[in-house]
Scaffold this active site. Sequence first.
Site, PDB file in Angstrom:
ATOM      1  N   CYS A   1      13.888  10.461   6.366  1.00 51.60           N
ATOM      2  CA  CYS A   1      13.726  10.123   7.783  1.00 51.60           C
ATOM      3  C   CYS A   1      15.046  10.248   8.519  1.00 51.60           C
ATOM      4  CB  CYS A   1      13.166   8.722   7.925  1.00 51.60           C
ATOM      5  SG  CYS A   1      14.162   7.472   7.093  1.00 51.60           S
TER       6      CYS A   1
ATOM      7  N   GLU B   1       9.159   1.379  10.859  1.00 50.47           N
ATOM      8  CA  GLU B   1      10.254   2.326  10.580  1.00 50.47           C
ATOM      9  C   GLU B   1       9.632   3.708  10.608  1.00 50.47           C
ATOM     10  OE1 GLU B   1      13.385   1.503  10.272  1.00 50.47           O
ATOM     11  OE2 GLU B   1      13.317  -0.638   9.877  1.00 50.47           O
TER      12      GLU B   1
ATOM     13  N   LYS C   1       0.880  -1.177   0.000  1.00 49.63           N
ATOM     14  CA  LYS C   1       0.000   0.000   0.000  1.00 49.63           C
ATOM     15  C   LYS C   1       0.910   1.217   0.000  1.00 49.63           C
ATOM     16  CE  LYS C   1      -1.891   3.019   2.021  1.00 49.63           C
ATOM     17  NZ  LYS C   1      -1.720   4.449   1.662  1.00 49.63           N
TER      18      LYS C   1
ATOM     19  N   GLU D   1      10.072  16.436  14.669  1.00 49.47           N
ATOM     20  CA  GLU D   1      10.536  16.167  13.301  1.00 49.47           C
ATOM     21  C   GLU D   1      10.021  17.275  12.373  1.00 49.47           C
ATOM     22  OE1 GLU D   1       8.880  12.791  11.078  1.00 49.47           O
ATOM     23  OE2 GLU D   1      10.917  12.254  10.516  1.00 49.47           O
TER      24      GLU D   1
END
Length: 519
Positions: free
Chosen positions: A287, A253, A181, A385
Amino acid sequence: MSALEQSESTAEANGAPPAAGGRIAVENPATGEVIGQVDDMGAEQVKDMVARARLAQPGWEALGFDGRAEVMLELRHWFVQNRDRVLDLLVKENGKTREDALLAELFYVCDALGFWAKRARKYLADERIKTHSLLLLGKKVMVRHRPRGVVGVIGPWNYPLTNSFGDCIPALMAGNAVVLKPSEVTPLTNLMLADAALECGAPADAFCVATGGGGTGAALVENVDMIHFTGSTRTGRKVAIEAAQRLIPCSLELGGKDPMIVLRDADVDRAANMAVQWAMANSGQICIAVERVYVEEPVYDEFVGKVLARTRELRQGPPGEPGQVDVGAMTFPPQVETVRSHVQDAVDKGAQVLAGGKAVDGPGQFFEPTVLTGVDHTMKIMTEETFGPTLPIMKVRDADEAVRLANDSRYGLNSSVFSKDLAKGERVARRLHAGNACVNDALMNYLALEAPFGGSNESGLGARHGAPGIRKYCATQTILVTRFGPKRELTMFPNTAWKAKAFEKLMVLAWGRRRRKKR
Ligand code: NAD
């Protein structure tokens, strides 16, 4: 007509805005142009797709390592032959530079296809276990790794190939069927791969792509035998909760806030180049991007000067021919607002913007490469983040303060330390609470496919790459074989007093003496 052609033809027919009734429009973030439409698959469609994958799985597993490796190597050849098509589509749907699409996506996936095709057999070979137990003398014990069945892989928009299809490769090589997906923001490249896998010899439905938004992802988690998720910590937590309800394994992750530490004896040029490269590449939407830097006082001014000079040289704009721009678009519209708000929050609390600092007027979504100083941990730009082209730099007294601040985070994905004294660099790296750490480097650990890559704290659970990166897609089965067993063993009925005494004596003999303390 292939799945991808269908998405393109509908887009052409419709022209522009997001389609209602189960279709999602895909935009080129560098131009704002609609380039495709995909289905927003509902729960029933996903259930049906997983059921078809389940039927295809035994045939795929039966091909064995060699048969599956052949398909993977054929796919690698397909990627190389079709590189222009793949790169064009990646650049169009993501807004990244052609160089990033080539090196961080296409190159990675080709390398990974060859790596897993070759290594899967070794990582998943049956293991002969030498057991210590006296009661098992003469018995053979083995551990085997067998596919779980249908693995679901859910991916983000920042690396449509590497962090979506890349995680399917070991799952497939382990003998699972896979339903991927991809992010609803960047689904087109992966749709192209569903067709490519068939062309390269994968049995129908052994690898399927389910397009759609969060609901499609949630439906996938409800139906598969194991889920690998790459995305934000917020969504990862939801996936983990659902996986726990179903008692299926999940590997996650997630986000990061990766620190870089520049010690007083660092090669400042190299550290500055690395910081700018890995804070600004892919517009900071990595990331494991460098999200914050701590620099020891004696080299702080020199480092900031060099970072500023490099940042000002960067060329930003819509990606075109190779070599045309260094920094492309921001892929996901709401991300521009997140970056803007982090910069504003820092400025409101006293930070200085030395370069960039604002979004660029459209068409397309861009945020200027931004360098900030005078930052501290009261500011979001140092603790949350940001996922944008920002580089906040903080002056620290010494290595201890740098380590303390680097570890002052809920994340723990990647990290880096710069020092010409390698032993010192390594010592500092070992003190960082992060799943990965580089000395005099950044990010490159991701290419060591033999070594586990995973996050600690809220950056994830489990790992990709290395033995754990493929074994997670397998269930273990321990097999014990007795070749020459007596009709009746001592451990069997009837229970007798002399046997109980004998076992007691054995226990006292083996463990009854107090161990002498080592002096
Ligand atoms: P996201 O969490 O918003 O979405 C990721 C995927 O989850 C998408 O495909 C989305 O449709 C799907 N999803 C949404 N709700 C869901 C639900 N309830 N159940 C199942 N699936 C659902 O993340 P994003 O914005 O696409 O990606 C950016 C994030 O990904 C950043 O935080 C970045 O750090 C992280 N990321 C991590 C790594 C890593 O290796 N650790 C790599 C790339 C990106």
